[in-house]
Motif scaffolding. Structure first.
Motif, PDB file in Angstrom:
ATOM      1  N   VAL A 133       0.876  -1.170   0.000  1.00  0.00           N
ATOM      2  CA  VAL A 133       0.000   0.000   0.000  1.00  0.00           C
ATOM      3  C   VAL A 133       0.914   1.220   0.000  1.00  0.00           C
ATOM      4  O   VAL A 133       1.765   1.365   0.875  1.00  0.00           O
ATOM      5  CB  VAL A 133      -0.919   0.043   1.229  1.00  0.00           C
ATOM      6  CG1 VAL A 133      -1.745   1.335   1.219  1.00  0.00           C
ATOM      7  CG2 VAL A 133      -1.822  -1.162   1.282  1.00  0.00           C
ATOM      8  N   ALA A 134       0.751   2.076  -0.984  1.00  0.00           N
ATOM      9  CA  ALA A 134       1.511   3.323  -1.038  1.00  0.00           C
ATOM     10  C   ALA A 134       0.525   4.476  -1.135  1.00  0.00           C
ATOM     11  O   ALA A 134      -0.435   4.411  -1.916  1.00  0.00           O
ATOM     12  CB  ALA A 134       2.459   3.342  -2.231  1.00  0.00           C
ATOM     13  N   THR A 135       0.757   5.499  -0.338  1.00  0.00           N
ATOM     14  CA  THR A 135      -0.129   6.663  -0.357  1.00  0.00           C
ATOM     15  C   THR A 135       0.693   7.932  -0.183  1.00  0.00           C
ATOM     16  O   THR A 135       1.907   7.891   0.024  1.00  0.00           O
ATOM     17  CB  THR A 135      -1.171   6.615   0.791  1.00  0.00           C
ATOM     18  OG1 THR A 135      -0.498   6.903   2.032  1.00  0.00           O
ATOM     19  CG2 THR A 135      -1.851   5.255   0.872  1.00  0.00           C
ATOM     20  N   ASN A 136      -0.003   9.048  -0.220  1.00  0.00           N
ATOM     21  CA  ASN A 136       0.637  10.337   0.055  1.00  0.00           C
ATOM     22  C   ASN A 136       0.940  10.529   1.530  1.00  0.00           C
ATOM     23  O   ASN A 136       1.437  11.579   1.931  1.00  0.00           O
ATOM     24  CB  ASN A 136      -0.235  11.492  -0.455  1.00  0.00           C
ATOM     25  CG  ASN A 136      -1.587  11.548   0.234  1.00  0.00           C
ATOM     26  OD1 ASN A 136      -1.897  10.763   1.125  1.00  0.00           O
ATOM     27  ND2 ASN A 136      -2.412  12.490  -0.194  1.00  0.00           N
ATOM     28  N   GLY A 137       0.672   9.534   2.345  1.00  0.00           N
ATOM     29  CA  GLY A 137       0.942   9.594   3.778  1.00  0.00           C
ATOM     30  C   GLY A 137      -0.261  10.053   4.564  1.00  0.00           C
ATOM     31  O   GLY A 137      -0.628   9.448   5.580  1.00  0.00           O
ATOM     32  N   VAL A 138      -0.908  11.090   4.111  1.00  0.00           N
ATOM     33  CA  VAL A 138      -2.077  11.638   4.805  1.00  0.00           C
ATOM     34  C   VAL A 138      -3.212  10.615   4.847  1.00  0.00           C
ATOM     35  O   VAL A 138      -3.911  10.484   5.852  1.00  0.00           O
ATOM     36  CB  VAL A 138      -2.551  12.933   4.112  1.00  0.00           C
ATOM     37  CG1 VAL A 138      -3.766  13.509   4.824  1.00  0.00           C
ATOM     38  CG2 VAL A 138      -1.427  13.945   4.057  1.00  0.00           C
ATOM     39  N   LEU A 139      -3.377   9.870   3.767  1.00  0.00           N
ATOM     40  CA  LEU A 139      -4.487   8.923   3.643  1.00  0.00           C
ATOM     41  C   LEU A 139      -4.142   7.516   4.139  1.00  0.00           C
ATOM     42  O   LEU A 139      -5.013   6.644   4.148  1.00  0.00           O
ATOM     43  CB  LEU A 139      -4.913   8.831   2.173  1.00  0.00           C
ATOM     44  CG  LEU A 139      -5.454  10.103   1.534  1.00  0.00           C
ATOM     45  CD1 LEU A 139      -5.548   9.934   0.024  1.00  0.00           C
ATOM     46  CD2 LEU A 139      -6.816  10.451   2.114  1.00  0.00           C
ATOM     47  N   HIS A 140      -2.920   7.296   4.548  1.00  0.00           N
ATOM     48  CA  HIS A 140      -2.446   5.933   4.739  1.00  0.00           C
ATOM     49  C   HIS A 140      -3.215   5.161   5.806  1.00  0.00           C
ATOM     50  O   HIS A 140      -3.633   4.020   5.577  1.00  0.00           O
ATOM     51  CB  HIS A 140      -0.957   5.931   5.073  1.00  0.00           C
ATOM     52  CG  HIS A 140      -0.274   4.679   4.638  1.00  0.00           C
ATOM     53  ND1 HIS A 140       0.217   4.494   3.361  1.00  0.00           N
ATOM     54  CD2 HIS A 140      -0.026   3.518   5.292  1.00  0.00           C
ATOM     55  CE1 HIS A 140       0.748   3.293   3.251  1.00  0.00           C
ATOM     56  NE2 HIS A 140       0.620   2.683   4.412  1.00  0.00           N
ATOM     57  N   ASP A 141      -3.394   5.744   6.963  1.00  0.00           N
ATOM     58  CA  ASP A 141      -4.053   5.022   8.048  1.00  0.00           C
ATOM     59  C   ASP A 141      -5.489   4.643   7.673  1.00  0.00           C
ATOM     60  O   ASP A 141      -5.953   3.542   7.998  1.00  0.00           O
ATOM     61  CB  ASP A 141      -4.043   5.849   9.334  1.00  0.00           C
ATOM     62  CG  ASP A 141      -2.652   5.930   9.957  1.00  0.00           C
ATOM     63  OD1 ASP A 141      -1.801   5.082   9.603  1.00  0.00           O
ATOM     64  OD2 ASP A 141      -2.422   6.843  10.779  1.00  0.00           O
ATOM     65  N   GLU A 142      -6.179   5.546   6.985  1.00  0.00           N
ATOM     66  CA  GLU A 142      -7.549   5.234   6.593  1.00  0.00           C
ATOM     67  C   GLU A 142      -7.590   4.114   5.558  1.00  0.00           C
ATOM     68  O   GLU A 142      -8.456   3.236   5.603  1.00  0.00           O
ATOM     69  CB  GLU A 142      -8.234   6.486   6.049  1.00  0.00           C
ATOM     70  CG  GLU A 142      -9.712   6.257   5.739  1.00  0.00           C
ATOM     71  CD  GLU A 142     -10.461   7.525   5.368  1.00  0.00           C
ATOM     72  OE1 GLU A 142     -11.671   7.434   5.105  1.00  0.00           O
ATOM     73  OE2 GLU A 142      -9.821   8.602   5.335  1.00  0.00           O
ATOM     74  N   VAL A 143      -6.635   4.129   4.624  1.00  0.00           N
ATOM     75  CA  VAL A 143      -6.582   3.055   3.626  1.00  0.00           C
ATOM     76  C   VAL A 143      -6.280   1.724   4.299  1.00  0.00           C
ATOM     77  O   VAL A 143      -6.909   0.700   4.009  1.00  0.00           O
ATOM     78  CB  VAL A 143      -5.533   3.378   2.545  1.00  0.00           C
ATOM     79  CG1 VAL A 143      -5.340   2.185   1.613  1.00  0.00           C
ATOM     80  CG2 VAL A 143      -5.961   4.597   1.746  1.00  0.00           C
ATOM     81  N   LEU A 144      -5.327   1.710   5.230  1.00  0.00           N
ATOM     82  CA  LEU A 144      -5.008   0.475   5.940  1.00  0.00           C
ATOM     83  C   LEU A 144      -6.197  -0.045   6.738  1.00  0.00           C
ATOM     84  O   LEU A 144      -6.399  -1.257   6.841  1.00  0.00           O
ATOM     85  CB  LEU A 144      -3.820   0.698   6.872  1.00  0.00           C
ATOM     86  CG  LEU A 144      -2.441   0.822   6.227  1.00  0.00           C
ATOM     87  CD1 LEU A 144      -1.381   1.004   7.316  1.00  0.00           C
ATOM     88  CD2 LEU A 144      -2.122  -0.396   5.374  1.00  0.00           C
ATOM     89  N   SER A 145      -6.981   0.864   7.290  1.00  0.00           N
ATOM     90  CA  SER A 145      -8.147   0.430   8.073  1.00  0.00           C
ATOM     91  C   SER A 145      -9.164  -0.293   7.211  1.00  0.00           C
ATOM     92  O   SER A 145      -9.945  -1.099   7.704  1.00  0.00           O
ATOM     93  CB  SER A 145      -8.803   1.635   8.750  1.00  0.00           C
ATOM     94  OG  SER A 145      -9.503   2.438   7.805  1.00  0.00           O
ATOM     95  N   ARG A 146      -9.135  -0.052   5.900  1.00  0.00           N
ATOM     96  CA  ARG A 146     -10.057  -0.714   4.983  1.00  0.00           C
ATOM     97  C   ARG A 146      -9.450  -1.967   4.361  1.00  0.00           C
ATOM     98  O   ARG A 146     -10.159  -2.904   4.028  1.00  0.00           O
ATOM     99  CB  ARG A 146     -10.491   0.247   3.877  1.00  0.00           C
ATOM    100  CG  ARG A 146     -11.305   1.426   4.407  1.00  0.00           C
ATOM    101  CD  ARG A 146     -11.490   2.475   3.319  1.00  0.00           C
ATOM    102  NE  ARG A 146     -12.274   3.617   3.781  1.00  0.00           N
ATOM    103  CZ  ARG A 146     -13.597   3.744   3.635  1.00  0.00           C
ATOM    104  NH1 ARG A 146     -14.287   2.794   3.013  1.00  0.00           N
ATOM    105  NH2 ARG A 146     -14.233   4.811   4.083  1.00  0.00           N
ATOM    106  N   LEU A 147      -8.135  -1.985   4.192  1.00  0.00           N
ATOM    107  CA  LEU A 147      -7.492  -3.089   3.499  1.00  0.00           C
ATOM    108  C   LEU A 147      -6.576  -3.932   4.371  1.00  0.00           C
ATOM    109  O   LEU A 147      -6.284  -5.080   4.036  1.00  0.00           O
ATOM    110  CB  LEU A 147      -6.633  -2.559   2.341  1.00  0.00           C
ATOM    111  CG  LEU A 147      -7.384  -1.940   1.167  1.00  0.00           C
ATOM    112  CD1 LEU A 147      -6.375  -1.455   0.136  1.00  0.00           C
ATOM    113  CD2 LEU A 147      -8.333  -2.935   0.540  1.00  0.00           C
ATOM    114  N   GLY A 148      -6.103  -3.386   5.473  1.00  0.00           N
ATOM    115  CA  GLY A 148      -5.094  -4.059   6.282  1.00  0.00           C
ATOM    116  C   GLY A 148      -5.658  -5.063   7.259  1.00  0.00           C
ATOM    117  O   GLY A 148      -6.774  -5.561   7.135  1.00  0.00           O
TER     118      GLY A 148
END
Length: 263
Positions: free
Chosen positions: A243-258
């Motif tokens: 998972v690569a993001t701009n950093g700002v969105l990372h935690d939210e993306v992980l909460s959906r995919l991680g």
């Protein structure tokens, strides 16, 4: 910076690989084989990696070398990780979205990454502490940076295929993420992550990847201000997915995919 000489060498290697790969791209006599994992390998993949290994043995004899097509050679804290053609399926079909990935791992940390996509006329690179750059050479480069998008509803997401998410039983989670984003496109492979580093895309994710697919991408994304982890949130290319993001969105993306999304 401590890896400047290595970065210059990576560009020299990429120049040499480009002469091999571009000569074989769309060649009528290209030889393509199926590997045991059913992925494809061409004569260009093998020739490019052999050339890189030969040059590294001559210029960095103490460093280990790990590649996609041949066994790891050497030992020690410094290890070059090579993917001669990332996007081989594109390469053999004549699609120009493929690249050579060159990375240096020092004490289990990717400290240098170079991505060269000659059919697109693009190259990206970074070394620890030196920022992330794009251009045709070290002398003709522009510094790149991730986006500042902070809301999923405004975010653009890139991926490779839906099939992989189905195979790892995360299809539903991934589709929910795509629904939450403003825009989704399947740019695929290395390109998704370089677009994140440039700020053109905000999120890239893939459910199954090898270290040689990811090692060169990590320094470029992180030096551009982004974050690169596994689905479980482990930094770097060691988790078997990305998972690569701009950093700002990372935690939210992980909460959906991680890992949390599997609870």
């Amino acid at each position: 910076m401590p890896y400047d000489d290595d970065l210059r060498l990576a560009h020299v290697l990429a120049d040499a690989v480009e002469r091999i790969t571009m000569a074989r791209f769309r060649a009528h006599d290209l030889v393509v084989e199926s590997k045991p994992d059913l992925t494809l390998v061409s004569d260009a993949d093998k020739a490019a990696e052999e050339m890189v290994r030969f040059q590294l043995k001559r210029t960095r004899p103490r460093d280990a070398v790990e590649g996609e097509e041949f066994e790891t050679t050497g030992h020690g804290p410094r290890r070059w990780v090579i993917d001669p053609i990332d996007g081989t399926h594109n390469f053999v079909r004549g699609v120009p979205a493929w690249a050579t990935l060159i990375s240096l791992v020092d004490n289990d940390m990717p400290v240098l990454g170079l991505v060269a996509a000659p059919a697109l006329g693009r190259r990206w690179w970074a070394a620890n502490g030196s920022g992330a750059w794009s251009g045709r050479s070290l002398a003709a480069a522009k510094r790149i940076h991730v986006s500042a998008v902070s809301n999923l509803a405004d975010a653009s997401l890139s991926y490779s295929s839906l099939k992989g998410w189905r195979q790892v039983d995360r299809h539903a989670e991934f589709l929910e993420l795509t629904d939450a984003c403003w825009r989704t496109r399947a740019f695929g492979d290395f390109w998704s992550y370089m677009l994140v580093a440039e700020g053109a895309v905000d999120i890239a994710a893939e459910p199954e990847l090898a270290v040689h697919d990811m090692a060169a991408l990590v320094p470029i994304v992180t030096e551009a201000g982004g974050r690169f982890t596994s689905l479980a949130g482990k930094d770097g290319p060691w988790g078997g997915n990305a998972v690569a993001t701009n950093g700002v969105l990372h935690d939210e993306v992980l909460s959906r995919l991680g890992t949390e999304a599997r609870a």
